[in-house]
Enzyme design. Structure first.
Site, PDB file in Angstrom:
ATOM      1  CE1 TYR A 147      -3.529  -2.660   0.499  1.00  0.00           C
ATOM      2  CE2 TYR A 147      -2.264  -3.351   2.415  1.00  0.00           C
ATOM      3  CZ  TYR A 147      -3.273  -3.576   1.498  1.00  0.00           C
ATOM      4  OH  TYR A 147      -4.015  -4.722   1.584  1.00  0.00           O
ATOM      5  CG  HIS A 148       3.391   1.925   2.071  1.00  0.00           C
ATOM      6  ND1 HIS A 148       3.141   2.948   2.958  1.00  0.00           N
ATOM      7  CD2 HIS A 148       2.978   0.796   2.678  1.00  0.00           C
ATOM      8  CE1 HIS A 148       2.609   2.449   4.063  1.00  0.00           C
ATOM      9  NE2 HIS A 148       2.494   1.141   3.914  1.00  0.00           N
TER      10      HIS A 148
END
Length: 231
Positions: A147-148
């Protein structure tokens, strides 16, 4: 990449996911942590989209600074069309080696005595997966993005043909437009993106307001004595 074992202890876990984590180096001599761990007291499959059928504990692990470089471009002149994104995963031998290390080092961690009373059979990748070729096949089947995401809108000098924004966060070649988020990082950081993105935003705010830099000079950087001899 998920790595799962059966959980032998009983009772419900009064805890949230991802409360334990860590950063390690894949081998001696690496100047920065290049592998990150997220430990979970349960089994999470496909980001929670698939229900687990057993009790287990799990670790999500992956390289921090991938050397594979993808690309993104516009599909058409229509702003409503989604862009074309090619992440180009695992296109370098270093990435493949680091992912392989993730599996091997995780097995080393779960083999420690502290896990003995909790450890059951390995679910994924499973004891049948041992050779480098078998580990690589498992990784290619299971690895995905977390998620980055960052670095799709690189900051750089005007002379850098790969730069999208200049050191003032202004989009090169476009008037009155700035980008201030994790996408302008020139390279991936060794950690999650929340704190550095806040720092980018505060720095950009100072630039816009014309405030001087707050950077201190000669700030010492910690270097472990065991850098060349231990992970």
């Amino acid at each position: 990449m998920a790595f799962s074992l059966h959980l032998l202890s009983l009772g419900e876990g009064a805890t949230a996911h991802l409360e334990s984590g860590g950063f390690i180096r894949s081998e001696p001599g690496v100047p920065h942590p290049d592998i990150q761990y997220h430990f979970l007291p349960s089994q999470v499959i496909d980001h929670g989209r698939v229900a687990s059928t057993m009790e287990a504990y799990q670790v999500h692990v992956g390289p921090m600074r991938s050397t594979s470089v993808g690309w993104l471009k516009l599909k058409s002149t229509d702003p409503n069309d989604h862009p074309i994104i090619e992440p180009n995963y695992m296109s370098t031998e270093r990435d493949i080696w680091e992912f392989r290390q993730c599996v091997k080092l995780t097995r080393e961690i779960f083999a420690q005595k502290a896990f003995e009373k909790f450890r059951g059979p390995e679910i994924q990748p499973g004891n049948h997966v041992q050779s480098d070729k078998e580990i690589d096949a498992f990784i290619r089947q299971k690895a995905d993005s977390a998620y980055h995401p960052s670095c799709t809108c690189k900051m750089g000098q005007l002379s850098d043909s790969t730069a999208v924004v200049d050191p003032q966060t202004k989009v090169i070649g476009v008037e009155n437009l700035r980008v201030v988020d994790a996408s302008i990082m020139p390279s991936v950081v060794s950690g999650n993106l929340n704190a550095p993105t806040i720092m980018i935003a505060e720095k950009a705010a100072d630039i816009i307001k014309g405030l001087p830099s707050l950077q201190e000079k000669n700030v010492p950087v910690y270097k472990p004595k065991t850098l060349e001899t231990q992970r």
